[in-house]
Scaffold this motif. Sequence first.
Motif, PDB file in Angstrom:
ATOM      1  N   ARG A   1     -29.939 -11.829 -17.227  1.00  0.00           N
ATOM      2  CA  ARG A   1     -29.529 -10.479 -16.736  1.00  0.00           C
ATOM      3  C   ARG A   1     -29.719  -9.398 -18.029  1.00  0.00           C
ATOM      4  O   ARG A   1     -30.177  -8.385 -17.959  1.00  0.00           O
ATOM      5  CB  ARG A   1     -28.164 -10.220 -16.424  1.00  0.00           C
TER       6      ARG A   1
ATOM      7  N   ILE B   1     -29.244  -3.760 -10.771  1.00  0.00           N
ATOM      8  CA  ILE B   1     -29.224  -5.348 -10.727  1.00  0.00           C
ATOM      9  C   ILE B   1     -28.128  -5.813 -10.044  1.00  0.00           C
ATOM     10  O   ILE B   1     -28.137  -6.673  -9.185  1.00  0.00           O
ATOM     11  CB  ILE B   1     -29.309  -5.719 -12.277  1.00  0.00           C
TER      12      ILE B   1
ATOM     13  N   SER C   1     -35.295 -10.134 -11.644  1.00  0.00           N
ATOM     14  CA  SER C   1     -34.111 -10.743 -11.058  1.00  0.00           C
ATOM     15  C   SER C   1     -34.536 -11.852  -9.985  1.00  0.00           C
ATOM     16  O   SER C   1     -33.912 -12.994 -10.083  1.00  0.00           O
ATOM     17  CB  SER C   1     -33.199  -9.827 -10.245  1.00  0.00           C
TER      18      SER C   1
END
Length: 165
Positions: free
Chosen positions: A137, A160, A131
């Motif tokens: 993602r 996340i 990240s």
Amino acid sequence: MGLDYSQGCVNYRDVGECINILADCDLIPIGRILRGGKLQFVECAAQIGNPGTIINLRKGTDSVDKRFGADYWHFPISNDYEKYNTTDPKVRRWLNDVFVCLEQKVQRFPVFFHCTSGKDRTGVVIAGLLSVLNLDRELIIQEYLWSTGNIERSWIENAIDGIGN
């Protein structure tokens, strides 16, 4: 059926290689970030990519850390905390400590991150690192899903989301 820990290092992989295969292009360098499970049945450093640094995320210490000639850092976190809940201040502090070490203290590569199974604590740390590197993602999720054992897409999505920007 559970994971067979006697066959070396479960869930071992080169994160760069995995990401580049998933993306079908070169996004991050190969041979810099490695991940996996406990080292108890690893016989030589070559089996885990000859790491220059080992970062142990397990609650317990490694009995084999000096055998591989790597620099060694240990970041335990109690099982009382849900590691996928990255909004928890204790989990955020733990993640921050790992990243500060990576930024300020790690000098030898590749870096091998591991916990017992190489999927939960390690999965969260690798997802956080990817990240920070601003990877897509879905690529981060797919890298996590390469792990075997009890894993859930929603768990890493939660991690996340909690990490945010």
